[in-house]
Scaffold this motif. Structure first.
Motif, PDB file in Angstrom:
ATOM      1  N   ARG A 129      -9.919   1.998  -8.667  1.00  0.00           N
ATOM      2  CA  ARG A 129     -10.843   1.235  -7.845  1.00  0.00           C
ATOM      3  C   ARG A 129     -10.205   0.760  -6.536  1.00  0.00           C
ATOM      4  O   ARG A 129      -9.058   0.307  -6.527  1.00  0.00           O
ATOM      5  N   THR A 130     -11.004   0.846  -5.477  1.00  0.00           N
ATOM      6  CA  THR A 130     -10.573   0.298  -4.183  1.00  0.00           C
ATOM      7  C   THR A 130     -11.281  -1.015  -3.878  1.00  0.00           C
ATOM      8  O   THR A 130     -10.968  -1.682  -2.902  1.00  0.00           O
ATOM      9  N   THR A 157     -15.854   5.831  -3.876  1.00  0.00           N
ATOM     10  CA  THR A 157     -14.560   5.983  -3.222  1.00  0.00           C
ATOM     11  C   THR A 157     -13.461   5.538  -4.173  1.00  0.00           C
ATOM     12  O   THR A 157     -13.592   4.515  -4.852  1.00  0.00           O
ATOM     13  N   ALA A 158     -12.392   6.313  -4.246  1.00  0.00           N
ATOM     14  CA  ALA A 158     -11.317   6.006  -5.187  1.00  0.00           C
ATOM     15  C   ALA A 158      -9.969   6.384  -4.580  1.00  0.00           C
ATOM     16  O   ALA A 158      -9.899   6.975  -3.493  1.00  0.00           O
ATOM     17  N   VAL A 159      -8.909   6.033  -5.305  1.00  0.00           N
ATOM     18  CA  VAL A 159      -7.556   6.480  -4.962  1.00  0.00           C
ATOM     19  C   VAL A 159      -6.918   7.050  -6.218  1.00  0.00           C
ATOM     20  O   VAL A 159      -7.386   6.818  -7.342  1.00  0.00           O
ATOM     21  N   ASN A 164      -1.497   5.851  -5.782  1.00  0.00           N
ATOM     22  CA  ASN A 164      -1.885   4.931  -4.701  1.00  0.00           C
ATOM     23  C   ASN A 164      -2.703   3.745  -5.201  1.00  0.00           C
ATOM     24  O   ASN A 164      -3.370   3.074  -4.405  1.00  0.00           O
ATOM     25  N   ARG A 165      -2.613   3.447  -6.503  1.00  0.00           N
ATOM     26  CA  ARG A 165      -3.465   2.397  -7.052  1.00  0.00           C
ATOM     27  C   ARG A 165      -3.089   1.008  -6.561  1.00  0.00           C
ATOM     28  O   ARG A 165      -3.926   0.093  -6.614  1.00  0.00           O
ATOM     29  N   LEU A 189      -3.517   1.520  -2.192  1.00  0.00           N
ATOM     30  CA  LEU A 189      -4.877   1.922  -1.805  1.00  0.00           C
ATOM     31  C   LEU A 189      -4.875   2.870  -0.606  1.00  0.00           C
ATOM     32  O   LEU A 189      -5.846   2.937   0.161  1.00  0.00           O
ATOM     33  N   LYS A 190      -3.792   3.635  -0.467  1.00  0.00           N
ATOM     34  CA  LYS A 190      -3.727   4.637   0.600  1.00  0.00           C
ATOM     35  C   LYS A 190      -4.490   5.895   0.194  1.00  0.00           C
ATOM     36  O   LYS A 190      -4.688   6.175  -0.971  1.00  0.00           O
ATOM     37  N   ASP A 191      -4.908   6.671   1.216  1.00  0.00           N
ATOM     38  CA  ASP A 191      -5.529   7.987   1.016  1.00  0.00           C
ATOM     39  C   ASP A 191      -6.750   7.922   0.100  1.00  0.00           C
ATOM     40  O   ASP A 191      -6.864   8.646  -0.894  1.00  0.00           O
ATOM     41  N   LYS A 192      -7.690   7.065   0.470  1.00  0.00           N
ATOM     42  CA  LYS A 192      -8.944   6.983  -0.283  1.00  0.00           C
ATOM     43  C   LYS A 192      -9.719   8.298  -0.148  1.00  0.00           C
ATOM     44  O   LYS A 192      -9.651   8.966   0.878  1.00  0.00           O
TER      45      LYS A 192
END
Length: 684
Positions: free
Chosen positions: A277-278, A355-357, A361-362, A365-368
């Motif tokens: 989750r973002t 939208t997720a990662v 990247n959890r 939160l980079k590179d969604k």
């Protein structure tokens, strides 16, 4: 199609009758007064046939004529049977009948067998006629035959979702779907967990309903008997439960799955293959569960439902479809399940876009990325590996992810459409991106995929999702169906027999039946849906042959000198769609579909209240004039009109036309004698 048709073959004494089937004059007889006999049922033994196989018909005939003997005719014709080009096919055979007055006979397999043509991917109209030996036509009835090597050429899809019924009830349901030429069925919720589909002979699904493998195996056997494919439904990116749960089967992959306690206090999964989750989210209406930022995406299916078992497989955890490890894991599980049970393919499901990662990247939160962006990659992996010999497709909910699926090796295209703010992500040339609330939007979703993939989109669209009258409106059901069919698509609308889907929970539809089809619409032998499904089969080459594509040609649709045409399905207009096909195929043709919205003031396909229902009015239109600009350099030799509506009853007839040329180009002009719901005009 809006009312029950009663066959009345009464003839006036000494009147000459010209019988026309598919526009082809077959006989002229000096007729006498004859009481109305009837063909009560006309069935094919399969939903689809391979080329050069044998068609077996069964006919139930009630004789009210004084004659106790006569002969029948069986005519098999394609839509251009009365043309002179190389595509015309017409086969006829006859045989005797014997039946006393006011008695009923059934002619079944053997007496009505016919060898089918060799051509793959063709639709045919079948007409059965009963005559006495004075050559008087006593009764006739039509059906249709699809001769195709694969169901995905012209999909006609339905669902099975009851796995604890008697086998006799299940067999009746499948037989009724066969009568509507359904050539593939989705086995909805026939599994235990996505990662462990069939743990025992009998088990409970996520809502607590009993699933018997006996029923599944019987249904597959019945499907194959009728020439139908059996498609197992399962999520493409989910597991349920945690490694701690009994029958979870998540301990055979090392450290791929780890049990954790979430911030909301519930037990969940953390996987290096997961999506994270973002932003925070509730995970089920009324379930009091939530995902926080950085936690693996879940959904609590128990939320919003009452009175069911609180089983360990109520919570789904979601995974990254780009992950090659996840692709191999779930692909291997599904290959095993399909092989074990004898299924023909996998109907993959999703829960739409988000939208997720990735796991890595959890925290940052980079590179969604959008979850649906992995549909194409996942499909290519499946079709290259585990699903190479099985049919496979993914539900692009709301049209999201369809863009990549259109370019993929998916065997069929399937998109569950909602009347909300979802928009197309695969917009084709000439179309404008938009939401999916109107009839035109349904047609646009179909056309986008047809242009981009040359495949016919299967469309589930739940007309009565939020409003549940006891009886569904025939008009609302027909207008939604026609909008999809005229555009070249297929309606996914039936479950466990002729039950119209009003909810995404298919098992509940056939069990609870909050809203029902009318007796006319649901009659699998003589009803409105039967007529519509017969029509889409008989004219499949001119409705959704992959060679046919939207041409956006100029067309004038007038009535009494007034412009009545609309290419966007406007209220109080005649909606038109025009297509062209080129190449050495039967659908080297041009088509015009006309839908009657002249008295329809509400063009939203989903019914929210009684007013929406009341605003679907259909009144016949007469003498509609068409001026249509054809493809440059094309010489039109024949123009036909066909309709499933009462005035043509599935047959076709030739139209007189004139040709001309002006500054825009070459055109033809002709008059449409009648438009009830839907007319198909096709020209060669």
């Amino acid at each position: 199609m809006s009312g029950r048709k009663t066959k009345k073959n009464s003839f006036v004494k000494k009147k000459w009758l010209l019988v026309a089937i598919c526009g082809l004059s077959i006989a002229a007889y000096n007729t006498q007064q004859v009481e109305a006999s009837s063909i009560n049922k006309l069935d094919t033994d399969k939903a689809m046939y391979t080329p050069k196989s044998k068609l077996r018909l069964s006919v139930e005939f009630t004789n009210t004529d004084v004659s106790s003997k006569g002969y029948y005719k069986v005519l098999l014709e394609n839509p251009v049977a009365n043309s002179s080009d190389g595509y015309a096919i017409r086969k006829e055979q006859t045989g005797p009948w014997e039946c006393k007055k006011n008695k009923t006979i059934t002619l079944a397999s053997g007496s009505l067998d016919m060898d089918l043509p060799e051509y793959d991917g063709r639709g045919y109209l079948v007409t059965v006629q009963f005559y006495n030996y004075d050559h008087q036509l006593l009764a006739e009835k039509t059906t249709a035959v699809d001769v195709s090597s694969k169901w995905t050429m012209y999909p006609r899809y339905a669902s099975l979702g009851r796995w604890d019924t008697s086998l006799s009830e299940q067999n009746r349901n499948i037989a009724d779907l066969k009568k509507l030429h359904i050539n593939a069925t989705m086995y909805y919720d026939a599994y235990y967990r996505p990662q462990n589909p069939f743990p025992h002979e009998t088990f409970k699904d996520w809502i607590g309903a009993t699933v018997n493998q006996r029923n599944i195996r019987n249904a597959i056997k019945q499907n194959h008997k009728y020439g139908q494919s059996a498609m197992m439904y399962n999520m493409v990116n989910a597991t349920t439960g945690t490694p701690d749960d009994r029958d979870a089967k998540m301990n055979d992959n090392g450290d791929a799955f780890k049990t954790i306690i979430k911030k909301d206090g519930t037990k969940a999964v953390e996987s290096k293959w997961g999506i994270y989750r973002t932003s925070p989210a509730n995970t089920g209406d009324g379930a009091n569960t939530a995902d926080n930022i950085g936690e693996q995406k879940t959904f609590n299916m128990l939320g919003g439902f009452d009175n069911r078992d609180n089983v360990s497989h109520q919570v789904q955890s979601y995974y990254n479809m780009w992950s090659k490890d996840w692709q191999k894991y779930i692909g291997d599980k599904m290959w095993g399940a399909l092989t074990y049970m004898g299924f023909d393919g996998w109907q993959g499901d999703t829960i739409g876009n988000d939208t997720a990662v990735s796991y890595e990247n959890r925290y940052s939160l980079k590179d969604k990325f959008p979850v649906v962006s992995g549909f194409g990659s996942f499909t290519e992996a499946m079709k290259t590996n585990q699903m190479k010999k099985f049919d496979f497709g993914i539900n692009a909910v709301g049209g999201q992810g369809q863009k990549d699926l259109d370019k993929s090796q998916a065997d069929f295209m399937y998109s569950e459409i909602w009347a909300n703010n979802d928009v197309d992500d695969n917009t084709a040339p000439g179309n404008t991106n938009g939401t999916h609330t109107t009839y035109d939007a349904l047609a646009r979703a179909v056309d986008n995929t047809m242009q981009n993939s040359k495949k016919s989109l299967i469309v589930p669209a739940y007309i009565y999702h939020d409003y549940h009258p006891e009886w569904m409106s025939d008009k609302a059901v027909l207008l939604k169906n026609i909008s999809v069919l005229a555009a070249g698509g297929s309606n996914m609308e039936l479950t466990d027999g002729v039950n119209e889907l009003y909810s995404e929970y298919y098992t509940g539809v056939s069990k609870d039946k909050k809203s029902k089809l009318s007796s006319y619409m649901s009659d699998p032998d003589n009803g409105g849906l039967r007529k519509l499904y017969d029509f889409q089969v008989a004219y499949e080459n001119f409705l959704r042959g992959g060679n046919l594509q939207t041409n956006h040609h100029k067309i004038e649709v007038t009535q009494n000198g007034q412009d009545m045409g609309s290419n966007h399905g406007e209220a109080n207009k005649i909606w038109y769609m025009t297509k062209s096909g080129h190449g050495n195929k039967i659908d080297d043709a041009e088509t015009i579909n006309l839908i009657n919205f002249c008295d329809v003031s509400h063009i939203g396909w989903q019914i929210q209240n009684q007013s929406d229902d009341d605003n679907k009015q259909i009144n016949p239109q007469y003498n509609v004039h068409i001026k249509y600009y054809v493809d440059p350099g094309r010489n039109i030799s024949n123009v036909w009109i066909a309709s499933p509506d009462k005035w043509l009853d599935g047959k076709n007839q030739k139209l007189s036309f004139s040709q001309g040329k002006d500054n825009t180009g070459n055109y033809i002009e002709f008059n449409i004698p009648r438009l009830d719901y839907w007319d198909l005009i096709y020209m060669k």
